[in-house]
Each structure stands twice: as C-alpha cells, then as structure tokens.
Design a protein around this motif. Structure first.
Motif, short mmCIF file in Angstrom:
data_model
loop_
_atom_site.label_atom_id
_atom_site.label_comp_id
_atom_site.label_asym_id
_atom_site.label_seq_id
_atom_site.Cartn_x
_atom_site.Cartn_y
_atom_site.Cartn_z
N GLY A 98 0.82 -1.21 0.00
CA GLY A 98 0.00 0.00 0.00
C GLY A 98 0.85 1.26 0.00
N ILE A 99 0.21 2.37 -0.23
CA ILE A 99 0.92 3.66 -0.29
C ILE A 99 1.50 4.03 1.08
N CYS A 100 0.92 3.57 2.16
CA CYS A 100 1.40 3.91 3.50
C CYS A 100 2.23 2.79 4.14
N ASP A 101 2.68 1.83 3.36
CA ASP A 101 3.48 0.72 3.89
C ASP A 101 4.97 1.02 3.81
N CYS A 102 5.35 2.26 3.97
CA CYS A 102 6.75 2.67 3.84
C CYS A 102 7.66 1.98 4.84
N THR A 103 7.13 1.62 6.01
CA THR A 103 7.97 1.03 7.05
C THR A 103 8.37 -0.41 6.75
N GLN A 104 7.89 -0.97 5.65
CA GLN A 104 8.32 -2.32 5.26
C GLN A 104 9.81 -2.33 4.92
N ASP A 105 10.34 -1.18 4.50
CA ASP A 105 11.76 -1.06 4.18
C ASP A 105 12.25 0.25 4.80
N MET A 106 12.66 0.19 6.06
CA MET A 106 12.99 1.39 6.81
C MET A 106 14.14 2.21 6.22
N PRO A 107 15.23 1.59 5.72
CA PRO A 107 16.29 2.43 5.14
C PRO A 107 15.78 3.26 3.95
N GLU A 108 14.99 2.65 3.10
CA GLU A 108 14.44 3.39 1.96
C GLU A 108 13.44 4.43 2.43
N CYS A 109 12.66 4.11 3.43
CA CYS A 109 11.68 5.05 3.97
C CYS A 109 12.40 6.30 4.51
N CYS A 110 13.47 6.10 5.24
CA CYS A 110 14.21 7.23 5.79
C CYS A 110 14.85 8.08 4.70
N LEU A 111 15.45 7.42 3.70
CA LEU A 111 16.07 8.16 2.60
C LEU A 111 15.02 8.95 1.83
N ALA A 112 13.87 8.36 1.58
CA ALA A 112 12.81 9.04 0.85
C ALA A 112 12.26 10.22 1.66
N PHE A 113 12.19 10.08 2.96
CA PHE A 113 11.66 11.16 3.79
C PHE A 113 12.65 12.30 3.91
N TRP A 114 13.93 11.99 4.16
CA TRP A 114 14.91 13.03 4.40
C TRP A 114 15.51 13.61 3.13
N PRO A 136 14.46 13.94 -3.31
CA PRO A 136 15.01 14.07 -4.67
C PRO A 136 16.09 13.02 -4.96
N CYS A 137 16.97 12.75 -3.99
CA CYS A 137 18.01 11.72 -4.19
C CYS A 137 17.38 10.35 -4.37
N PHE A 138 16.40 10.03 -3.53
CA PHE A 138 15.73 8.74 -3.60
C PHE A 138 14.99 8.58 -4.92
N ALA A 139 14.31 9.65 -5.36
CA ALA A 139 13.57 9.60 -6.62
C ALA A 139 14.51 9.40 -7.81
N CYS A 140 15.65 10.09 -7.79
CA CYS A 140 16.63 9.93 -8.88
C CYS A 140 17.17 8.50 -8.91
N ARG A 141 17.48 7.95 -7.76
CA ARG A 141 17.99 6.58 -7.69
C ARG A 141 16.94 5.58 -8.18
N THR A 142 15.70 5.76 -7.78
CA THR A 142 14.62 4.86 -8.19
C THR A 142 14.38 4.95 -9.69
N THR A 143 14.41 6.17 -10.22
CA THR A 143 14.23 6.37 -11.66
C THR A 143 15.34 5.70 -12.45
N LYS A 144 16.56 5.78 -11.98
CA LYS A 144 17.70 5.13 -12.65
C LYS A 144 17.52 3.62 -12.65
N ARG A 145 17.10 3.04 -11.51
CA ARG A 145 16.87 1.60 -11.44
C ARG A 145 15.73 1.17 -12.35
#
Length: 128
Positions: A25-41, A44-53
């Motif tokens: 779900g859209i609110c299941d961010c805590t399933q992957d805490m390292p990614e959740c923290c990077l996306a929150f803090w 832009p870096c997380f979005a660029c990395r995800t787009t590249k992958r």
C-alpha cells in the motif's frame, strides 16, 4: 503479392504472472525502513535513484522541482509502472499520490520494482 503497408508495428508488451494490484500500500513505507528514511529526508536523491533503477534518466525527477503541482515526473512514473507491471489503477489516484504523498509514492514504486524483479529486455537490439 499484397501491397498492404504496415503503418504501425506491434509493440512489445510485458506480461506479468504477478497480481494486478500494487504489492504494498501507499502507507506501507515502514516495510523497508532504510528506503523510507532516505525518501523522507532526501526525496530528490531517492527519486533519482529509483528512476535510474527503473531504466530512465537519473536526473528526470529533478524536473519536478520546476513543475509545481501536480508533480509531472512522479505522476508519469506511477502511470508507466502501472502499465509495465499490469497494475490496476486510475489517473485520479496517481495524481492524488503524486501531489500529496510524494515520498510515500516513490517508496511504493521502489518496493514494487523489488517485488516484481522483471528485467528490462530490449527486443531486436543490435550491438554497435
């Protein structure tokens, strides 16, 4: 011999044996805490990395900074991912999540790519 001209070639389509729903779900961010923290803090870096992958240009999400609301790159990535993986949905939810749940939306897309594990295959690609 026929003189029928082909105007549009058939396009390759990815057929998935997976579910036609998002794997989380859209609110299941805590399933992957390292990614959740990077996306929150540093979204832009997380979005660029995800787009590249995902196989797109690394800096594409940076265009969202100039776009305003709705965020066109975030929304188009969600739509593209839904089409690639055969996920049901509509533009209304894509727009809603892209405007008001940006970090959560990018986390959901990243989790979906990990879950699906579908490699990008170039059809009829010739080495140069």
């Amino acid at each position: 011999m026929s003189t029928k001209m082909v105007v549009r070639q058939p396009q390759p389509m990815m057929v998935s044996q997976e579910s036609d729903e998002w794997s989380s779900g859209i609110c299941d961010c805590t399933q992957d805490m390292p990614e959740c923290c990077l996306a929150f803090w540093c979204c832009p870096c997380f979005a660029c990395r995800t787009t590249k992958r995902y196989g797109q240009c690394l800096c594409l999400p940076l265009l969202d900074m100039f776009g305003g609301i709705p965020l066109p790159i975030t929304m188009s990535m969600r739509v593209s991912m839904r089409h690639r993986y055969g996920i049901k949905g509509d533009m209304w939810h894509d727009c809603l999540y892209s405007c008001f749940c940006v970090p959560c939306s990018w986390c959901q897309m990243s989790r979906e790519m990990k879950q699906r594990h579908i490699p990008i295959v170039l059809v009829n690609a010739r080495p140069q």
